[in-house]
Motif scaffolding. Structure first.
Motif, PDB file in Angstrom:
ATOM      1  N   GLY A  89       8.812  -7.896  -8.764  1.00 58.73           N
ATOM      2  CA  GLY A  89       8.091  -9.027  -8.557  1.00 58.73           C
ATOM      3  C   GLY A  89       6.620  -8.615  -6.989  1.00 58.73           C
ATOM      4  O   GLY A  89       6.570  -8.726  -6.315  1.00 58.73           O
ATOM      5  N   LYS A  90       5.838  -7.316  -7.411  1.00 65.51           N
ATOM      6  CA  LYS A  90       5.656  -6.560  -6.849  1.00 65.51           C
ATOM      7  C   LYS A  90       4.392  -5.555  -6.863  1.00 65.51           C
ATOM      8  O   LYS A  90       4.944  -5.079  -7.885  1.00 65.51           O
ATOM      9  CB  LYS A  90       6.454  -5.507  -5.276  1.00 65.51           C
ATOM     10  N   ASN A  91       2.472  -5.659  -6.202  1.00 60.34           N
ATOM     11  CA  ASN A  91       1.450  -4.877  -6.775  1.00 60.34           C
ATOM     12  C   ASN A  91       2.286  -3.982  -5.457  1.00 60.34           C
ATOM     13  O   ASN A  91       1.961  -3.853  -5.103  1.00 60.34           O
ATOM     14  CB  ASN A  91       0.384  -5.560  -7.146  1.00 60.34           C
ATOM     15  N   TYR A  92       1.628  -2.722  -6.387  1.00 63.32           N
ATOM     16  CA  TYR A  92       1.424  -1.712  -5.482  1.00 63.32           C
ATOM     17  C   TYR A  92       0.133  -1.081  -5.318  1.00 63.32           C
ATOM     18  O   TYR A  92      -1.039  -0.713  -7.090  1.00 63.32           O
ATOM     19  CB  TYR A  92       2.395  -0.374  -5.561  1.00 63.32           C
ATOM     20  N   THR A  93      -0.654   0.041  -4.858  1.00 64.64           N
ATOM     21  CA  THR A  93      -1.828   0.015  -4.792  1.00 64.64           C
ATOM     22  C   THR A  93      -1.721   1.140  -3.787  1.00 64.64           C
ATOM     23  O   THR A  93      -1.031   1.588  -2.976  1.00 64.64           O
ATOM     24  CB  THR A  93      -2.857  -0.356  -3.996  1.00 64.64           C
ATOM     25  N   MET A  94      -3.040   3.218  -4.306  1.00 63.81           N
ATOM     26  CA  MET A  94      -3.362   3.967  -3.218  1.00 63.81           C
ATOM     27  C   MET A  94      -4.380   4.171  -3.816  1.00 63.81           C
ATOM     28  O   MET A  94      -5.105   4.382  -4.773  1.00 63.81           O
ATOM     29  CB  MET A  94      -2.267   4.767  -3.863  1.00 63.81           C
ATOM     30  N   ASN A 115      -0.347  -1.909 -17.860  1.00 64.32           N
ATOM     31  CA  ASN A 115       0.507  -2.457 -15.811  1.00 64.32           C
ATOM     32  C   ASN A 115       0.439  -1.170 -14.824  1.00 64.32           C
ATOM     33  O   ASN A 115       0.492  -1.897 -13.389  1.00 64.32           O
ATOM     34  CB  ASN A 115       1.785  -3.296 -15.456  1.00 64.32           C
ATOM     35  N   VAL A 116       0.134   0.058 -15.209  1.00 62.42           N
ATOM     36  CA  VAL A 116      -0.119   1.033 -14.427  1.00 62.42           C
ATOM     37  C   VAL A 116      -1.831   1.231 -14.777  1.00 62.42           C
ATOM     38  O   VAL A 116      -1.784   2.143 -15.670  1.00 62.42           O
ATOM     39  CB  VAL A 116       0.713   1.789 -14.691  1.00 62.42           C
ATOM     40  N   GLN A 117      -2.605   1.304 -13.779  1.00 62.43           N
ATOM     41  CA  GLN A 117      -4.188   1.736 -13.841  1.00 62.43           C
ATOM     42  C   GLN A 117      -4.547   2.428 -12.964  1.00 62.43           C
ATOM     43  O   GLN A 117      -4.123   1.728 -12.298  1.00 62.43           O
ATOM     44  CB  GLN A 117      -4.994   0.002 -14.005  1.00 62.43           C
ATOM     45  N   ARG A 168     -15.406  11.880  -7.336  1.00 62.71           N
ATOM     46  CA  ARG A 168     -14.944  11.751  -5.280  1.00 62.71           C
ATOM     47  C   ARG A 168     -14.099  10.737  -5.096  1.00 62.71           C
ATOM     48  O   ARG A 168     -13.392  10.609  -3.650  1.00 62.71           O
ATOM     49  CB  ARG A 168     -15.527  11.684  -4.648  1.00 62.71           C
ATOM     50  N   SER A 169     -13.101  10.286  -5.776  1.00 62.00           N
ATOM     51  CA  SER A 169     -12.582   8.791  -5.459  1.00 62.00           C
ATOM     52  C   SER A 169     -11.768   8.631  -7.195  1.00 62.00           C
ATOM     53  O   SER A 169     -11.833   8.599  -7.643  1.00 62.00           O
ATOM     54  CB  SER A 169     -12.568   8.046  -4.895  1.00 62.00           C
ATOM     55  N   PHE A 170     -10.062   7.802  -6.174  1.00 68.41           N
ATOM     56  CA  PHE A 170      -9.357   7.199  -7.354  1.00 68.41           C
ATOM     57  C   PHE A 170      -7.946   5.974  -6.718  1.00 68.41           C
ATOM     58  O   PHE A 170      -8.255   6.434  -5.521  1.00 68.41           O
ATOM     59  CB  PHE A 170      -9.005   8.044  -7.353  1.00 68.41           C
ATOM     60  N   ASP A 171      -8.660   4.953  -7.599  1.00 67.73           N
ATOM     61  CA  ASP A 171      -7.398   4.221  -6.925  1.00 67.73           C
ATOM     62  C   ASP A 171      -6.610   3.919  -7.742  1.00 67.73           C
ATOM     63  O   ASP A 171      -7.345   3.667  -8.655  1.00 67.73           O
ATOM     64  CB  ASP A 171      -8.148   3.066  -5.747  1.00 67.73           C
ATOM     65  N   LEU A 172      -4.973   4.107  -7.483  1.00 62.90           N
ATOM     66  CA  LEU A 172      -4.587   3.627  -7.749  1.00 62.90           C
ATOM     67  C   LEU A 172      -3.934   1.854  -8.286  1.00 62.90           C
ATOM     68  O   LEU A 172      -3.143   1.599  -6.637  1.00 62.90           O
ATOM     69  CB  LEU A 172      -2.787   4.307  -8.003  1.00 62.90           C
ATOM     70  N   LEU A 173      -3.257   1.259  -9.620  1.00 70.48           N
ATOM     71  CA  LEU A 173      -2.782  -0.416  -8.958  1.00 70.48           C
ATOM     72  C   LEU A 173      -1.742  -0.299 -10.043  1.00 70.48           C
ATOM     73  O   LEU A 173      -1.721   0.275 -10.601  1.00 70.48           O
ATOM     74  CB  LEU A 173      -3.783  -1.455  -9.397  1.00 70.48           C
ATOM     75  N   VAL A 174      -0.588  -0.814  -9.791  1.00 68.16           N
ATOM     76  CA  VAL A 174       0.759  -1.142 -10.177  1.00 68.16           C
ATOM     77  C   VAL A 174       0.749  -2.476  -9.716  1.00 68.16           C
ATOM     78  O   VAL A 174       1.866  -2.879  -9.463  1.00 68.16           O
ATOM     79  CB  VAL A 174       2.324  -0.309  -9.974  1.00 68.16           C
ATOM     80  N   LYS A 175       0.716  -3.286 -11.237  1.00 68.14           N
ATOM     81  CA  LYS A 175       1.063  -5.084 -10.984  1.00 68.14           C
ATOM     82  C   LYS A 175       2.405  -4.761 -11.787  1.00 68.14           C
ATOM     83  O   LYS A 175       3.022  -4.235 -12.546  1.00 68.14           O
ATOM     84  CB  LYS A 175       0.089  -5.163 -11.891  1.00 68.14           C
ATOM     85  N   ASN A 176       2.846  -6.249 -10.637  1.00 70.87           N
ATOM     86  CA  ASN A 176       4.426  -6.322 -11.229  1.00 70.87           C
ATOM     87  C   ASN A 176       6.356  -5.745 -11.327  1.00 70.87           C
ATOM     88  O   ASN A 176       6.298  -5.486 -12.764  1.00 70.87           O
ATOM     89  CB  ASN A 176       4.390  -7.205 -11.923  1.00 70.87           C
ATOM     90  N   LEU A 177       5.654  -4.656 -10.413  1.00 71.91           N
ATOM     91  CA  LEU A 177       7.105  -3.741 -10.504  1.00 71.91           C
ATOM     92  C   LEU A 177       7.775  -4.488  -9.429  1.00 71.91           C
ATOM     93  O   LEU A 177       7.799  -4.169  -8.389  1.00 71.91           O
ATOM     94  CB  LEU A 177       6.245  -2.382 -10.013  1.00 71.91           C
ATOM     95  N   LYS A 198       0.718  -1.151   0.389  1.00 73.70           N
ATOM     96  CA  LYS A 198      -0.537   0.043   0.004  1.00 73.70           C
ATOM     97  C   LYS A 198       0.752   1.509   0.151  1.00 73.70           C
ATOM     98  O   LYS A 198       1.751   1.391   0.716  1.00 73.70           O
ATOM     99  CB  LYS A 198      -1.438   0.171   1.369  1.00 73.70           C
ATOM    100  N   ILE A 199       1.054   1.971  -1.259  1.00 79.24           N
ATOM    101  CA  ILE A 199       1.382   3.558  -0.924  1.00 79.24           C
ATOM    102  C   ILE A 199       1.042   4.809   0.245  1.00 79.24           C
ATOM    103  O   ILE A 199      -0.318   4.559  -0.523  1.00 79.24           O
ATOM    104  CB  ILE A 199       1.573   3.675  -2.583  1.00 79.24           C
ATOM    105  N   ASN A 200       1.334   4.854   0.483  1.00 77.28           N
ATOM    106  CA  ASN A 200       0.861   6.183   1.770  1.00 77.28           C
ATOM    107  C   ASN A 200       2.044   7.482   0.987  1.00 77.28           C
ATOM    108  O   ASN A 200       1.544   8.126   1.945  1.00 77.28           O
ATOM    109  CB  ASN A 200       1.540   5.585   2.831  1.00 77.28           C
ATOM    110  N   ASN A 201       2.649   7.740   0.574  1.00 80.31           N
ATOM    111  CA  ASN A 201       4.061   8.662   0.442  1.00 80.31           C
ATOM    112  C   ASN A 201       3.643   9.249  -0.736  1.00 80.31           C
ATOM    113  O   ASN A 201       3.810   8.657  -2.024  1.00 80.31           O
ATOM    114  CB  ASN A 201       5.515   8.171   0.419  1.00 80.31           C
ATOM    115  N   TYR A 202       3.191  11.068  -1.067  1.00 82.29           N
ATOM    116  CA  TYR A 202       3.219  10.471  -2.122  1.00 82.29           C
ATOM    117  C   TYR A 202       3.382  12.255  -2.098  1.00 82.29           C
ATOM    118  O   TYR A 202       3.635  12.995  -1.430  1.00 82.29           O
ATOM    119  CB  TYR A 202       1.368  10.951  -2.923  1.00 82.29           C
TER     120      TYR A 202
END
Length: 215
Positions: free
Chosen positions: A109-114, A90-92, A98-107, A61-65
């Motif tokens: 060997g890990k997946n990242y979400t925010m 891979n970057v969706q 009123r929202s958005f969610d980010l999904l980065v797949k297989n970076l 889970k990404i917390n820094n931005y």
């Protein structure tokens, strides 16, 4: 399945030589095209959730931005080393008003979400987008109205208002003390030394009579 049927009908139509057969195939082709057109499309969020659940590997889970804004956009900067090497799919990012969610797949060997819920103000889903830069993903939320945002989310706004209310007292010196206490509690050693020194000097002046009123 319908798409495959349509492709086969098109192939048969190209091979058919008799008019009656060709007319039947044309009618079937139109019928299939209409069925495909009227099929309900899966909601983007459902697709995103489905993909999240089917992802392998470890999800972070990404917390820094960082963020800033222009008249038309709120821009969120997310640092991810090597993200520019991934395939674009891979970057969706999935947007709602009123929202958005980010999904980065297989970076690596890990997946990242925010996920950002309860954005401060409405955004245009169609006008919003994402850009992949070197070691960074830039999420661009198109403002529905060209106005300044004080913060990104409703939660942040409420938190700031509570904090402000804590300092808004009838006694100005009490408000100052609250601020100094917060700075002291959150500051580093250098900040603490500076506040201590200022406090001692203030008390010394008071005892000498330079400051007639109590602070």
């Amino acid at each position: 399945q319908l798409q495959k049927d349509l492709e086969e009908v098109k192939e048969l139509h190209m091979k058919a030589t008799r008019k009656r057969v060709r007319d039947v195939l044309v009618a079937e082709k139109h019928k299939l095209e209409l069925e495909i057109k009227n099929q309900p499309l899966p909601k983007p969020k459902d697709v995103a959730e489905e993909e999240k659940s089917s992802l392998g590997g470890y999800t972070v889970k990404i917390n820094n931005y960082g963020w800033d804004q222009s008249d038309k956009f709120v821009k969120i900067y997310i640092s991810l080393n090597g993200v520019q090497k991934l395939p674009a799919e891979n970057v969706q990012v999935n947007f709602t008003e009123r929202s958005f969610d980010l999904l980065v797949k297989n970076l690596n060997g890990k997946n990242y979400t925010m996920t950002f819920n309860n954005l401060l103000k409405p955004i245009s889903v169609e006008g919003s987008s994402r850009k992949i830069k070197t070691d960074m993903v830039l999420v661009m939320c198109k403002k529905k109205r060209e106005e300044k945002w004080d913060c990104l989310t409703q939660v942040e706004k409420e938190s700031k208002e509570k904090e402000k209310a804590a300092y808004d007292t009838t006694d100005p010196s009490e408000g100052l003390m609250n601020i100094l206490k917060k700075m002291y509690a959150e500051g580093d050693d250098e900040m603490k030394r500076t506040i201590n020194k200022a406090w001692v000097e203030s008390r010394e002046k008071q005892y000498k009579g330079d400051i007639p009123m109590d602070i």
